[in-house]
Scaffold this active site. Sequence first.
Site, PDB file in Angstrom:
ATOM      1  N   VAL A 127      28.224  59.428  19.329  1.00 14.55           N
ATOM      2  CA  VAL A 127      26.903  59.805  18.801  1.00 14.55           C
ATOM      3  C   VAL A 127      25.858  58.864  19.393  1.00 14.55           C
ATOM      4  O   VAL A 127      26.025  57.643  19.359  1.00 14.55           O
ATOM      5  CB  VAL A 127      26.849  59.690  17.254  1.00 14.55           C
ATOM      6  CG1 VAL A 127      25.483  60.130  16.739  1.00 14.55           C
ATOM      7  CG2 VAL A 127      27.958  60.500  16.603  1.00 14.55           C
ATOM      8  N   ILE A 131      23.273  54.139  22.175  1.00 15.68           N
ATOM      9  CA  ILE A 131      22.572  53.559  21.005  1.00 15.68           C
ATOM     10  C   ILE A 131      23.597  53.115  19.966  1.00 15.68           C
ATOM     11  O   ILE A 131      24.440  53.904  19.557  1.00 15.68           O
ATOM     12  CB  ILE A 131      21.645  54.606  20.334  1.00 15.68           C
ATOM     13  CG1 ILE A 131      20.685  55.216  21.349  1.00 15.68           C
ATOM     14  CG2 ILE A 131      20.905  54.002  19.166  1.00 15.68           C
ATOM     15  CD1 ILE A 131      19.905  56.405  20.802  1.00 15.68           C
ATOM     16  N   LYS A 200      27.458  65.846  16.020  1.00 19.08           N
ATOM     17  CA  LYS A 200      26.994  64.461  15.880  1.00 19.08           C
ATOM     18  C   LYS A 200      26.510  64.179  14.460  1.00 19.08           C
ATOM     19  O   LYS A 200      26.822  63.130  13.888  1.00 19.08           O
ATOM     20  CB  LYS A 200      25.901  64.174  16.913  1.00 19.08           C
ATOM     21  CG  LYS A 200      26.450  64.132  18.344  1.00 19.08           C
ATOM     22  CD  LYS A 200      25.337  64.102  19.374  1.00 19.08           C
ATOM     23  CE  LYS A 200      25.881  63.980  20.787  1.00 19.08           C
ATOM     24  NZ  LYS A 200      24.838  64.200  21.808  1.00 19.08           N
ATOM     25  N   GLY A 297      24.275  59.877  29.372  1.00 20.43           N
ATOM     26  CA  GLY A 297      24.244  59.224  30.679  1.00 20.43           C
ATOM     27  C   GLY A 297      25.422  58.289  30.859  1.00 20.43           C
ATOM     28  O   GLY A 297      25.978  57.751  29.897  1.00 20.43           O
TER      29      GLY A 297
HETATM   30  N1  HSE Z   1      24.843  67.084  26.249  1.00 24.10           N
HETATM   31  C1  HSE Z   1      24.615  65.879  25.497  1.00 24.10           C
HETATM   32  C2  HSE Z   1      23.125  65.608  25.439  1.00 24.10           C
HETATM   33  C3  HSE Z   1      25.355  64.746  26.140  1.00 24.10           C
HETATM   34  O1  HSE Z   1      22.363  66.266  26.159  1.00 24.10           O
HETATM   35  O2  HSE Z   1      22.693  64.767  24.658  1.00 24.10           O
HETATM   36  C4  HSE Z   1      25.522  63.553  25.268  1.00 24.10           C
HETATM   37  O3  HSE Z   1      26.282  63.803  24.135  1.00 24.10           O
END
Ligand code: HSE
Length: 413
Positions: A127, A131, A200, A297
């Site tokens: 999640v 961060i 999440k 990322g």
């Molecule tokens: N597809 C997700 C996003 C990747 O764009 O935040 C990270 O969980």
Amino acid sequence: MVYVAVMGYGTIGSGVVEILDRNRSEVAKGAGEEVSVKYVLDLRDFPGDPVEEKLIHDFHILLEDPEVSVVVEAMGGLNPAYPFAKACLEAGKHVVTSNKALVAAHGTELLKIAREHHVNFLFEASVGGGIPIIRPLYRCLKGERIEEITGILNGTTNYILTKMDKEGSSFEAALKEAQDLGYAERNPEADVEGYDTCRKIAILTAMATGKEVNYEDIYTEGITRITDVDFRYAEQMGTSVKLFGSSRMDGEQVHAWVAPVMIGKNHPLYAVSDVFNGILVKGNMLGTSMFYGSGAGKLPTASAVVADIIEAVENRNSTVPLGWTEEKLEIAGMDTSAHRYFVRVSGKAEEKKAAVEKAFGEVQVIVLDGMDEFAVLTKKLAEADFRREATAFDTECCKNGESGILQMIRAEL
Ligand code: HSE
């Protein structure tokens, strides 16, 4: 020396290998000893990549190697991530994952197996990417009763909404740009339909309440029906629209949902733009706290994985008390969730305002020049009441074949 195996040499897995190499001394200092990658498991070959030396294609090699004490699961998806993670925990290995689908679907069982085998199942990177949010919940905020968690938890949709807001792009154009930049998948459904955010917020809600959350119980609405016209109103109102994952613990009742929300400049999440994530946590003693940063990322997410590797090494002989039990959390239906609503209505405000106010009570009217429609902002209403009145209004309005309500976006203004 601690030996680690990395399953999956994609974006996150290769990031973990890179950080363990580049930050070797920082990691050793944190863990109290050197941490080395012994195996990288992937179906593919990587000719010319130094990873070749460690590359294996057979899961059983790492599973049966007693030297491997920590396994990183960075494959994504559920199969084979779930059976592999489970087998590693049962074999007495710590498992660290960045895979929210795995944690949301099988977290309860994997946490239980970890406890039974005195190892750790850690998922900071699942999640908010880089961060820190999971660890603050089980360490720094341990003494709090969490009353609310609201986050912009998906970078792709936040990028798309930011483009629509700042540049007036259509949803389709902004999505294409996100795909061209590699943020959105070719099949962007999980992001734009809110499924990623749903998993999440399910994990965060389970962390906050200590109970199992079935992500399928969470009302989930994505951003595909948000248009550039909505943003023209938002601009005039000095507001924006963001995709929220939210859980609100009001006494015994917990609401959890994913939906686009119109917010004003004074909202703590207003400034969270582009691919960034932001998470607001409200505790009964703490008040509101904000967590902000790179929610996706390679290196940011891998950094969170590496921190979990260190956490596992530091707690090699015990299970860190974190997560949730098998007790199921009941999520209250959206009917009882109360919001203000931004509503677009066809026709002229001067002709329809009275009917709108008959349905929703006093409203604030917003008019855009040259449009055969207008918008209103209602007071706070439970969703069941809003929907009942909206249906009645639509029925009344559509008697002559006119369309009534064109759009509804929940608002926190
Ligand atoms: N597809 C997700 C996003 C990747 O764009 O935040 C990270 O969980």
